[in-house]
Design an enzyme around this catalytic site. Structure first.
Site, PDB file in Angstrom:
ATOM      1  N   CYS A   2       0.884  -1.128  -0.145  1.00 39.46           N
ATOM      2  CA  CYS A   2      -0.096   0.012  -0.032  1.00 39.46           C
ATOM      3  C   CYS A   2       0.984   1.084   0.076  1.00 39.46           C
ATOM      4  O   CYS A   2       2.194   0.983  -0.018  1.00 39.46           O
ATOM      5  CB  CYS A   2      -0.710   0.071   1.250  1.00 39.46           C
ATOM      6  N   ARG A  27       1.206   1.918  -6.160  1.00 44.27           N
ATOM      7  CA  ARG A  27       1.185   0.921  -4.959  1.00 44.27           C
ATOM      8  C   ARG A  27       0.079   0.233  -4.647  1.00 44.27           C
ATOM      9  O   ARG A  27      -0.095  -0.703  -3.745  1.00 44.27           O
ATOM     10  CB  ARG A  27       1.992   1.564  -3.825  1.00 44.27           C
ATOM     11  N   TRP A  74      -3.818  -1.527  -1.285  1.00 39.95           N
ATOM     12  CA  TRP A  74      -4.013  -2.448  -2.355  1.00 39.95           C
ATOM     13  C   TRP A  74      -4.394  -3.798  -1.422  1.00 39.95           C
ATOM     14  O   TRP A  74      -3.586  -4.247  -0.614  1.00 39.95           O
ATOM     15  CB  TRP A  74      -2.597  -3.053  -2.831  1.00 39.95           C
ATOM     16  N   ASN A 100       1.089  -1.006   5.765  1.00 39.74           N
ATOM     17  CA  ASN A 100       1.461  -1.611   4.384  1.00 39.74           C
ATOM     18  C   ASN A 100       2.299  -3.014   4.815  1.00 39.74           C
ATOM     19  O   ASN A 100       3.206  -3.042   5.531  1.00 39.74           O
ATOM     20  CB  ASN A 100       2.257  -0.782   3.831  1.00 39.74           C
ATOM     21  N   GLU A 479       8.027 -11.164 -22.860  1.00 41.00           N
ATOM     22  CA  GLU A 479       7.937 -10.076 -22.183  1.00 41.00           C
ATOM     23  C   GLU A 479       6.777  -9.289 -23.030  1.00 41.00           C
ATOM     24  O   GLU A 479       5.738  -8.716 -22.384  1.00 41.00           O
ATOM     25  CB  GLU A 479       9.115  -9.220 -22.378  1.00 41.00           C
ATOM     26  N   LYS A 483       3.253  -8.159 -21.383  1.00 35.89           N
ATOM     27  CA  LYS A 483       2.701  -6.517 -21.443  1.00 35.89           C
ATOM     28  C   LYS A 483       1.381  -6.424 -22.309  1.00 35.89           C
ATOM     29  O   LYS A 483       0.633  -5.924 -21.564  1.00 35.89           O
ATOM     30  CB  LYS A 483       3.530  -5.765 -22.454  1.00 35.89           C
ATOM     31  N   LYS A 601       2.590  -2.010  -8.328  1.00 35.03           N
ATOM     32  CA  LYS A 601       4.030  -1.742  -8.804  1.00 35.03           C
ATOM     33  C   LYS A 601       4.735  -2.497  -8.143  1.00 35.03           C
ATOM     34  O   LYS A 601       5.665  -3.178  -8.559  1.00 35.03           O
ATOM     35  CB  LYS A 601       4.269  -0.305  -8.577  1.00 35.03           C
TER      36      LYS A 601
END
Ligand code: M6R
Length: 606
Positions: A2, A27, A74, A100, A479, A483, A601
């Site tokens: 978080c 976050r 989160w 967090n 990758e 994405k 993230k």
């Protein structure tokens, strides 16, 4: 995972908290909340949803005070609703916390607190912290936090305040916490961008640190209460560097920042005359018999490219693991093993724990990391910083290309020192690396971007995508698929092209777009054969082809031309086309590219 902000000083705390949280939404953005000391009590406002919901709700409300704490969530324990949003308070509202991390033993703690008469409002693990601290509180908040934390198992950055004290107490174990040192004001945050509008002087708190802040002073101790001294770091990025800089989204800005990020990664490290690199690593490159690369997600794919490069150039056996598997599979490690952890945040808990596992078994450790002062940087034997600058978009773009170029430099470092790479070959690769910023700049030219936008639009209704690549570009396919999944939510699979005929070929029909990386390579003819196999089954081929290769482009329905690069560095140029394809597919479909659903993230929970 978080985001946390704390403030004490002369400013309006609500403004500082909302501004700080807006830099931390990467976050988590399931809910947001603030608690402000209004002078005689702590006033809490919190809402499910993104920070914008809370800021809207705060408009027109007279909430003022000069001390406060704020949180963006989160969700781990408990649904993302108003009640589970932080801050959490004790029944009398005197003690308020934000957290967090995860309190692993929260259930037995909660049961024993309920037995003592505490009543809980939320389903979160975090709320136990408020009640535990209340149990210990006898007039001294710092002491109460310290004693309460002795009972806690898990990960936390915890920020606490009490209505009767003009101070904020914070502590961290595993989850990150940074203190901002101001003039007549002090700050706390999960990450530096939240502080840059107010101060550039920061202290990265270490695992097991506690800090008490007032406007004019602060004191850092360990959990036992012993004073510890921590260095103040001057941050050089300006606030602007962490903003969107004229692009629609952070993600697009970061895709376009790649030439600069690559320049920064390579800066001062290449020695053209000798074909060597100067990485300032205090480990003996000749002492290793095997290498373990450990990472998650995009960093893992950078590790796969690293495996290829190190084995080719330095002839050392390399294995690459996803960190969440490595830590539990009892890997064979010795003091001749070099464990390389790759991470943007330096905080990913799976990678951090895998690093600890490798260290425990005697490996030497090296971090390939972006975030300065992060937990991993303090635990590895040495660090190779990738210097990409802050990456705000949740989907990694610029750090991937910087990570791969760092892996190339590591392969050169090992190969030259071990005598498996002569100076001429080293110089050839250094020349190829030097070309990268220019080639990536070319890959981002407007007409190329327009072509990719057109292709994204054409295939936007596809239900699935298949990505194929070979050799050093097999990870580029992985990758590219990641994405596309992350940004557009379209299902995508990636395979080493030669493996397609062993199963995935059954998927191919006229509805399946297949992205084939068919750039200049000693394996190109084989890739073209794989493309033919797709077309023979009516698959739609989007080929990524080197500029000027009219032969390879003849075999595709759509072609993305990319600048021609040395094969060993081509993943860095080729992936840019796939980042753009994923990006424009997502924007065409109206997705929130900077904050894709369900992602965060920095994943600091297991
Ligand atoms: O901070 P890290 O590099 O350790 O993060 C690892 C992964 O969580 C990260 O790469 C993730 O896969 C991203 N969403 C990729 O875009």
């Amino acid at each position: 995972m978080c985001g946390i902000v704390g403030y004490v000083g002369p400013r309006n705390a609500v403004d500082v908290l909302i501004n700080g949280l807006s830099k931390l939404e990467y976050r988590g953005y399931d809910s947001a909340g603030v608690a402000v000391n209004t002078g005689n009590h702590l006033e809490i406002r919190k809402n499910a949803g993104k920070l914008g919901v809370l800021s809207e709700a705060l408009k027109g409300q007279s909430l003022t005070g000069t001390l406060g704490i704020g949180h963006t969530r989160w969700a781990t324990h408990g649904r993302p609703n108003d009640v589970n949003a932080h801050p959490h308070a004790t029944e009398d509202g005197k003690i308020v916390i934000i957290h967090n991390g995860i309190i692993e033993n929260y259930l037995p703690l909660k049961e024993s607190l309920i037995a003592k008469g505490h009543s809980f409002k939320s389903e979160t693990d975090s709320e136990v912290l408020a009640h535990l601290i209340e149990e210990q509180y006898k007039g001294n908040l710092e002491q109460a936090v310290r004693t309460a934390l002795k009972q806690v198992r898990g990960a936390y950055s915890l920020v606490v305040t009490h209505a009767d004290h003009r101070e904020i107490v914070a502590a961290r174990t595993v989850s990150p916490l940074v203190m901002g040192v101001g003039n007549g004001e002090n700050f706390l945050a999960s990450d530096v961008p939240a502080l840059l509008a107010y101060t550039r002087e920061v202290i990265f708190l270490h695992d097991g640190d506690m800090v008490v802040i007032h406007e004019n002073d602060y004191r850092i101790t360990d959990l036992a209460g012993n004073e510890v001294s921590r260095e103040v770091t001057h941050i050089e990025w300006d606030a602007e560097a962490a903003e969107k800089g004229g692009f629609d989204t952070y993600t697009l800005k970061e895709i376009f920042e790649q030439p600069q990020a690559l320049t920064n990664t390579l800066l001062g490290r290449l020695r053209d005359e000798t074909g060597e690199v100067d990485l300032d690593i205090n480990l003996d490159p000749k002492s290793f018999k095997r290498i373990s690369i450990i990472a998650c997600g995009t960093a893992f794919y950078a590790g796969l490219v690293g495996e290829y490069l190190i084995e080719q150039l330095a002839r050392i056996p390399v294995e690459v693991d996803v960190a969440s598997e490595y830590r539990y599979r009892q890997p064979l490690v010795s003091e001749n093993t070099l464990a390389i952890v790759i991470s943007q945040s330096g905080e990913t808990i799976d990678t951090l724990e895998a690093l600890r596992e490798a260290k425990k078994d005697g490996a030497k450790t090296l971090g390939v990391i972006n975030a300065k002062g992060s937990s991993m940087t303090r635990e590895v034997d040495d660090v190779l910083y990738i210097h990409s600058g802050p990456e705000i978009g949740v989907a990694s773009t610029k750090v991937y290309t910087s990570m791969v170029s760092a892996m190339l430099m590591l392969a050169l470092w090992l190969g030259r020192a071990r005598g498996t790479l002569d100076s001429a070959k080293g110089a050839e690769l250094i020349h190829a690396a030097r070309e990268l910023p220019r080639l990536v700049e070319q890959a981002l030219e407007p007409e190329r971007v327009e072509n990719i936008k057109r292709i994204a639009e054409k295939y936007k209704n596809a239900r699935d995508y298949l990505f194929l690549g070979r050799g050093v570009n097999a990870p580029t396919a992985f990758e590219g698929a990641l994405k596309l999944k992350e940004l557009s939510y379209i299902h995508a699979e990636a395979y080493a092209a030669g493996e397609m005929k062993h199963g995935p070929i059954a998927l191919i029909d006229e509805n399946l777009p297949v992205v084939a990386i068919a750039t200049d390579s000693f394996l190109l003819e084989k890739t073209i054969s794989n493309i033919q196999e797709v077309r023979a089954r009516s698959g739609q081929v989007i080929a990524v082809v080197s500029d000027g290769d009219t032969d390879a482009s003849r075999h595709a329905d759509d072609v993305i031309f990319v600048p021609k690069a040395h094969e060993m560095v081509s993943p860095i140029v080729n992936v840019v086309a796939l980042q753009l394809l994923a990006y424009f597919t997502a924007t065409t479909l109206g997705k929130d590219v900077d904050k894709p659903r369900n992602l965060a993230k920095s994943v600091t929970v297991e």
